[in-house]
Motif scaffolding. Structure first.
Motif, PDB file in Angstrom:
ATOM      1  N   GLY A 196       7.828   2.171 -10.281  1.00  8.12           N
ATOM      2  CA  GLY A 196       7.961   0.727 -10.040  1.00  8.12           C
ATOM      3  C   GLY A 196       6.910  -0.081 -10.789  1.00  8.12           C
ATOM      4  O   GLY A 196       7.140  -1.219 -11.173  1.00  8.12           O
ATOM      5  N   ILE A 197       5.734   0.509 -11.003  1.00  5.89           N
ATOM      6  CA  ILE A 197       4.700  -0.194 -11.779  1.00  5.89           C
ATOM      7  C   ILE A 197       5.072  -0.060 -13.263  1.00  5.89           C
ATOM      8  O   ILE A 197       5.310   1.034 -13.756  1.00  5.89           O
ATOM      9  N   GLU A 198       5.117  -1.215 -13.950  1.00  2.76           N
ATOM     10  CA  GLU A 198       5.496  -1.171 -15.368  1.00  2.76           C
ATOM     11  C   GLU A 198       4.350  -1.555 -16.291  1.00  2.76           C
ATOM     12  O   GLU A 198       4.359  -1.225 -17.468  1.00  2.76           O
ATOM     13  N   ARG A 199       3.388  -2.298 -15.745  1.00  7.88           N
ATOM     14  CA  ARG A 199       2.256  -2.714 -16.587  1.00  7.88           C
ATOM     15  C   ARG A 199       0.951  -2.552 -15.810  1.00  7.88           C
ATOM     16  O   ARG A 199       0.884  -2.936 -14.639  1.00  7.88           O
ATOM     17  N   ILE A 200      -0.059  -2.048 -16.519  1.00  7.04           N
ATOM     18  CA  ILE A 200      -1.398  -1.941 -15.902  1.00  7.04           C
ATOM     19  C   ILE A 200      -2.385  -2.713 -16.777  1.00  7.04           C
ATOM     20  O   ILE A 200      -2.406  -2.524 -18.006  1.00  7.04           O
ATOM     21  N   ARG A 201      -3.166  -3.571 -16.143  1.00  4.69           N
ATOM     22  CA  ARG A 201      -4.248  -4.268 -16.855  1.00  4.69           C
ATOM     23  C   ARG A 201      -5.547  -4.035 -16.076  1.00  4.69           C
ATOM     24  O   ARG A 201      -5.518  -3.647 -14.909  1.00  4.69           O
ATOM     25  N   PHE A 202      -6.670  -4.334 -16.705  1.00  2.00           N
ATOM     26  CA  PHE A 202      -7.936  -4.268 -15.964  1.00  2.00           C
ATOM     27  C   PHE A 202      -8.921  -5.288 -16.492  1.00  2.00           C
ATOM     28  O   PHE A 202      -8.840  -5.714 -17.635  1.00  2.00           O
ATOM     29  N   MET A 203      -9.841  -5.683 -15.648  1.00  2.00           N
ATOM     30  CA  MET A 203     -10.865  -6.692 -15.936  1.00  2.00           C
ATOM     31  C   MET A 203     -12.073  -6.347 -15.102  1.00  2.00           C
ATOM     32  O   MET A 203     -11.887  -6.200 -13.887  1.00  2.00           O
ATOM     33  N   THR A 204     -13.214  -6.218 -15.565  1.00  2.00           N
ATOM     34  CA  THR A 204     -13.663  -6.411 -16.917  1.00  2.00           C
ATOM     35  C   THR A 204     -14.500  -5.210 -17.276  1.00  2.00           C
ATOM     36  O   THR A 204     -14.986  -4.514 -16.381  1.00  2.00           O
ATOM     37  N   SER A 205     -14.718  -4.951 -18.530  1.00  3.02           N
ATOM     38  CA  SER A 205     -15.448  -3.724 -18.864  1.00  3.02           C
ATOM     39  C   SER A 205     -16.704  -4.037 -19.664  1.00  3.02           C
ATOM     40  O   SER A 205     -16.772  -5.043 -20.352  1.00  3.02           O
ATOM     41  N   HIS A 206     -17.682  -3.162 -19.547  1.00  2.00           N
ATOM     42  CA  HIS A 206     -18.952  -3.355 -20.246  1.00  2.00           C
ATOM     43  C   HIS A 206     -18.975  -2.456 -21.490  1.00  2.00           C
ATOM     44  O   HIS A 206     -18.712  -1.255 -21.386  1.00  2.00           O
ATOM     45  N   PRO A 207     -19.292  -3.021 -22.659  1.00  4.25           N
ATOM     46  CA  PRO A 207     -19.250  -2.220 -23.896  1.00  4.25           C
ATOM     47  C   PRO A 207     -20.098  -0.955 -23.836  1.00  4.25           C
ATOM     48  O   PRO A 207     -19.732   0.061 -24.425  1.00  4.25           O
ATOM     49  N   LYS A 208     -21.221  -0.995 -23.103  1.00  9.42           N
ATOM     50  CA  LYS A 208     -22.080   0.195 -23.107  1.00  9.42           C
ATOM     51  C   LYS A 208     -21.405   1.373 -22.422  1.00  9.42           C
ATOM     52  O   LYS A 208     -21.742   2.519 -22.689  1.00  9.42           O
ATOM     53  N   ASP A 209     -20.476   1.110 -21.521  1.00 16.38           N
ATOM     54  CA  ASP A 209     -19.866   2.186 -20.738  1.00 16.38           C
ATOM     55  C   ASP A 209     -18.469   2.571 -21.199  1.00 16.38           C
ATOM     56  O   ASP A 209     -17.856   3.452 -20.601  1.00 16.38           O
ATOM     57  N   ILE A 210     -17.926   1.908 -22.201  1.00 17.86           N
ATOM     58  CA  ILE A 210     -16.537   2.224 -22.562  1.00 17.86           C
ATOM     59  C   ILE A 210     -16.496   3.620 -23.208  1.00 17.86           C
ATOM     60  O   ILE A 210     -17.190   3.883 -24.179  1.00 17.86           O
ATOM     61  N   SER A 211     -15.717   4.494 -22.582  1.00 21.97           N
ATOM     62  CA  SER A 211     -15.742   5.901 -22.992  1.00 21.97           C
ATOM     63  C   SER A 211     -14.602   6.201 -23.964  1.00 21.97           C
ATOM     64  O   SER A 211     -13.602   5.481 -24.018  1.00 21.97           O
ATOM     65  N   ASP A 212     -14.753   7.310 -24.705  1.00 19.86           N
ATOM     66  CA  ASP A 212     -13.663   7.761 -25.590  1.00 19.86           C
ATOM     67  C   ASP A 212     -12.421   8.045 -24.759  1.00 19.86           C
ATOM     68  O   ASP A 212     -11.305   7.764 -25.165  1.00 19.86           O
ATOM     69  N   GLU A 213     -12.671   8.614 -23.570  1.00 18.45           N
ATOM     70  CA  GLU A 213     -11.561   8.939 -22.676  1.00 18.45           C
ATOM     71  C   GLU A 213     -10.725   7.676 -22.393  1.00 18.45           C
ATOM     72  O   GLU A 213      -9.493   7.703 -22.424  1.00 18.45           O
TER      73      GLU A 213
END
Ligand code: 5AD
Ligand code: SF4
Length: 407
Positions: A196-213
């Motif tokens: 039933g979920i068709e779109r996922i968004r998120f807010m907000t992220s910190h550049p220092k923690d953004i992982s390759d994963e």
């Protein structure tokens, strides 16, 4: 008055009030109970609340029975609280949290839209950027348990939610306070499987923690929207250091390159601030240069605002107002043509739009968002609201696209 988390708190407050027998009125004069859900991230947000409280003095003198309450981030700060007590005796109730988290997530919410919903995944912030009040008003970072989040989203999906936006001050560090090992990317994977979920968004992220994963999630998870909001704040490593952001200009650009190389069509968004204390003309030119390099699809732009008791507030090298405003205008002059060019690149393309609203002026006009969070206006009708429809883009400017449903 505030961010998406504050908006979502308001949805919970109205839900609670409806359970108590209240109903929503559109005209403030008709209200029996008025509640202001405040924000303290910038001075201007606080001033708006003081302005409204000032206007309410008249109403309360005419209508003695109304109750006025104030909650949200401003109430977690001694300075704002004392000012309200001193200047606005018309306020009946203030909500002060000893350990300021959000409103209990086990409560329901009176959601503005049933097809798109906000869900808190964590609260608070541990980063202490030197300009920011949030760690003081929203407390320390805490993650909600994954099972609890999944159950909430499954339930939302059963009731018609197609798009879910995961909220947190720094979603990339999701899981750090949990007993089990569970990352933000793990959470996205589980949500991606919810029927039933068709779109996922998120807010907000910190550049220092953004992982390759996480960067790979954009490639691997079909429901994760093609849109990344990654607040840079400034393009000069010297300013970033003074801001206590814990990454350099080069680190940021490297991460963006990686995101783009894996997902060439991803739309990028950011928060940028001008006029941080000590920001020189050269530092500001670094910000303009970074904006040109990244080519943001959209950006939230801010003029630095002094927040009492944050480290930056005590600096003696504050940038004069005129310089701040001038830099702000120059920043927009660089941003808008880039946004326009990126939007114009959609002309002739067919896009999927989740229809959100009917135009207030013309009932045959509707608007919605593409996967990339682009706002599209087109001819449609109220039955389209809540559906994902195919639209061909005919025109665009810096802020939105114009489309047509192909018949
Ligand atoms: N002055 C101006 N902008 C600020 N922000 C946070 N604190 C301040 C401040 N003191 C901006 C940052 C943040 C966004 C939510 O608000 O850019 O990312
Ligand atoms: Fe404020 Fe920095 Fe935390 Fe964002 S990461 S809420 S800017 S302290």
């Amino acid at each position: 008055h505030g961010c998406q988390m504050n908006e979502h708190d308001s949805e919970k407050i109205t839900w609670l009030l409806e359970k108590m027998g209240y109903s929503f009125v559109n005209e403030i004069d008709e209200a029996d109970f008025i509640i202001l859900n405040t924000c303290s991230v910038r001075h201007s947000a606080e001033d708006k609340v003081y302005g409204q409280l000032g206007n309410l003095k008249n109403l309360k003198s005419k209508k003695k029975n109304i109750k006025i309450a104030v909650c949200g981030c401003m109430m977690q700060r001694d300075e704002s609280r004392n000012y309200v007590i001193e200047k606005f005796p018309n306020v009946d109730t203030m909500d002060i949290e000893e350990n300021a988290l959000s409103i209990d997530d086990k409560l329901g919410a009176n959601r503005l839209y049933n097809f798109k919903s906000y869900v808190n995944i964590m609260y608070g912030c541990n980063n202490f950027c030197s300009y920011c009040i949030v760690p003081y008003t929203r407390g320390r970072e805490t993650s909600r348990r994954p099972g609890e989040i999944i159950r909430e989203i499954e339930d939302l999906a059963k009731h018609g939610t197609k798009e879910v936006t995961l909220l947190g001050q720094n979603v990339n560090s999701y899981g750090k306070t949990l007993d089990e090992k569970f990352s933000f990317a793990n959470l996205l994977e589980e949500i991606n499987d919810i029927k039933g979920i068709e779109r996922i968004r998120f807010m907000t992220s910190h550049p220092k923690d953004i992982s390759d994963e996480l960067i790979y999630s954009f490639k691997n998870l079909d429901k994760l929207c093609n849109f990344l909001h990654l607040p840079v704040q400034a393009g000069s490593s010297r300013v970033l250091k003074m801001m206590n952001r814990k990454y350099t200009r080069e680190d940021y650009l490297r991460k963006i390159d990686k995101v783009k190389s894996l997902n060439p069509n991803i739309a990028l968004s950011t928060d940028i601030m001008v006029g941080f204390p000590g920001e020189s003309e050269e530092d500001f030119l670094d910000t303009l240069d970074l904006v040109k390099k990244v080519e943001y699809d959209t950006a939230f732009t801010f003029i630095y605002s002094v927040r009492e008791n944050t480290p930056a507030a005590n600096r003696t090298d504050q940038v004069p107002d005129k310089v701040k405003h001038d830099r702000f205008e120059r920043l927009l002059d660089v941003l808008y043509p880039i946004q326009e060019r990126k939007n114009k690149a959609f002309i002739g393309k067919d896009v999927d739009v989740l229809v959100e609203d009917i135009s207030k002026k013309n009932e045959s006009k509707v608007s919605g968002r593409t996967d990339e969070f682009k706002l599209v206006n087109f001819k449609g009708d109220k039955n389209d609201v809540g559906n994902i429809v195919k639209v061909r883009i005919k025109d665009a400017n810096s802020f939105s696209l114009v489309g047509e449903i192909e018949s």
